[in-house]
Write a protein that holds these residues in place. Structure first.
Motif, mmCIF file in Angstrom:
data_model
loop_
_atom_site.group_PDB
_atom_site.id
_atom_site.type_symbol
_atom_site.label_atom_id
_atom_site.label_comp_id
_atom_site.label_asym_id
_atom_site.label_seq_id
_atom_site.Cartn_x
_atom_site.Cartn_y
_atom_site.Cartn_z
ATOM 1 N N ARG A 291 45.853 30.993 43.542
ATOM 2 C CA ARG A 291 44.546 30.918 44.079
ATOM 3 C C ARG A 291 43.601 29.630 43.468
ATOM 4 N NH1 ARG A 291 44.915 33.327 48.834
ATOM 5 N NH2 ARG A 291 45.307 35.845 48.720
ATOM 6 N N MET A 294 42.825 28.605 39.415
ATOM 7 C CA MET A 294 43.792 29.231 38.379
ATOM 8 C C MET A 294 44.317 28.149 37.639
ATOM 9 S SD MET A 294 45.813 32.331 40.448
ATOM 10 C CE MET A 294 44.927 33.783 40.882
ATOM 11 N N ASP A 334 48.440 30.709 35.828
ATOM 12 C CA ASP A 334 47.654 31.780 34.796
ATOM 13 C C ASP A 334 47.313 32.472 36.210
ATOM 14 O OD1 ASP A 334 45.994 33.648 34.080
ATOM 15 O OD2 ASP A 334 45.352 32.304 32.377
ATOM 16 N N VAL A 335 48.033 33.559 36.387
ATOM 17 C CA VAL A 335 47.656 34.607 37.733
ATOM 18 C C VAL A 335 46.810 35.753 37.166
ATOM 19 C CG1 VAL A 335 48.171 35.695 39.710
ATOM 20 C CG2 VAL A 335 49.477 33.703 39.105
ATOM 21 N N ARG A 336 45.399 35.596 37.067
ATOM 22 C CA ARG A 336 44.669 36.644 36.443
ATOM 23 C C ARG A 336 45.300 37.196 35.183
ATOM 24 N NH1 ARG A 336 45.676 38.321 41.498
ATOM 25 N NH2 ARG A 336 43.984 37.463 43.190
ATOM 26 N N GLY A 337 45.368 36.129 34.427
ATOM 27 C CA GLY A 337 45.711 36.641 32.902
ATOM 28 C C GLY A 337 47.202 36.714 32.414
ATOM 29 N N ARG A 338 48.027 36.735 33.682
ATOM 30 C CA ARG A 338 49.472 36.778 33.511
ATOM 31 C C ARG A 338 50.075 35.355 33.621
ATOM 32 N NH1 ARG A 338 48.740 41.691 36.430
ATOM 33 N NH2 ARG A 338 48.845 43.518 35.162
#
Length: 356
Positions: A291, A294, A334-338
């Motif tokens: 998104r 990111m 970096d997808v929501r911290g992952r």
């Protein structure tokens, strides 16, 4: 929230969208349909058959007068000498730093004295103010947006369903659809054949009904975004902004660097030195949906991202240092911290089978 709803602008088709059960959302100050039946169904209708979008929130700015062509030639990056009456051109309005005020389509209504500039909804006022500020004695710029409705009819069967003769992309002609006077522009934002139909605002509902009766699937902003992203058409405010330049954005092909226009010196310098970063397309190698905003671990960030209905993977665009910008290069989002693996791919991300 009720107060907010009252401040949002509405297109002449607002009642039609609500009656069709569309989910309405705020977009660029307008209340617009994000989806009807669903994004994936609407996306597939456009790829396989025909869809219709209400894009009446777009701006229509008329430039008239003896000096109209020269005036636009000094403000727009592309070369207006390449088009005459009956033709249109994709181009950008640049600032003093070569940044992108907006990407627009300019229509030669009666060259060299009358042109219509169709602008993004969110930039309509800024574009108009910029043009007015540079206006000279023999040019008059008028915001005609409220006079018009604009429907994008897109998909492999769109022209056939509308009963129109074939025509080249980036041409326009006056005509009618089921008795309604229209201007038919052979343009679009989906990567499919189709047209954008300009009509008087008063005729909007009759035109919408006629197009839907001919078999076009009503489509919202959700499908508009996934369709344009699959074919890597930039979205102003995301992928291109007043802070980004056309060369780095991969839009150097529409900059006529041999003519004088606002910001051309800076664009010539970037071209000569080579851009330090590039707007790339990428596809996820792991299950994840990228998104806007990111971070990309290799230095950069996602400017547009979504799930691709045609490819069934996460796809996106973003700026990367040129060292990481070649197709085939692995990157990490970096997808929501992952951290999630992705790969830079050649544009467009989606190609029609026959062109693959």
């Amino acid at each position: 929230s009720n107060r907010m709803a009252q401040t949002l602008l509405r297109t002449p088709l607002h009642a039609r969208h609500v009656a069709s059960g569309a989910r309405m959302v705020p977009f660029a100050g307008w209340e617009m349909p994000v989806q009807y039946e669903g994004v994936i169904a609407e996306h597939r209708a456009v790829r396989n058959d025909c869809g219709v979008f209400d894009v009446s929130h777009m701006g229509e700015l008329e430039v008239e007068g003896a000096g109209a062509k020269d005036f636009l030639q000094q403000l727009l990056a592309n070369d207006l000498d390449r088009i005459g009456t009956g033709e249109a051109q994709y181009t950008i309005l640049t600032n003093d730093r070569g940044g992108i005020i907006d990407d627009v389509i300019v229509y030669a209504l009666d060259a060299p004295t009358t042109y219509l500039v169709i602008a993004n909804a969110s930039n309509r006022d800024a574009d108009f103010a910029w043009l007015k500020e540079h206006e000279s004695g023999d040019v008059e710029v008028t915001d005609r947006s409220n006079h018009f409705a604009l429907l994008a009819v897109q998909g492999p069967r769109s022209i056939e369903r509308l009963g129109l003769p074939d025509a080249e992309p980036f041409t326009w002609q006056r005509g009618e659809i089921d008795g309604i006077a229209v201007t038919i522009n052979r343009t679009g934002y989906t990567g499919e054949r189709g047209c954008e139909i300009l009509a008087a605002a008063a005729d909007a509902e009759a035109l919408w009904d006629a197009v839907v009766a001919r078999g076009a699937t009503p489509c919202g902003l959700g499908a508009r975004d996934t369709l344009r992203l699959e074919v890597c058409y930039p979205l102003h405010g995301n992928d291109i902004t007043p802070e980004t330049d056309a060369i780095s954005a991969g839009l150097g092909w529409l900059c006529a660097l041999d003519k004088e226009f606002t910001g051309v010196e800076e664009l010539r310098r970037i071209k000569a030195d080579g851009p330090t970063r590039k707007l790339v397309a990428f596809a996820m190698e792991e299950k994840a949906v990228p998104r806007q905003g990111m971070a990309i671990a290799e230095g950069g960030e996602v400017t547009s991202g979504s799930h691709s209905p045609c490819l069934d993977v996460g796809i996106g665009m973003g700026y990367l240092d040129v060292a990481h910008a070649s197709p085939g290069t692995g990157i990490t989002i970096d997808v929501r911290g992952r951290p999630r693996r992705a790969k830079v791919v050649k544009k467009p991300i989606y190609k029609r089978e026959e062109n693959a």
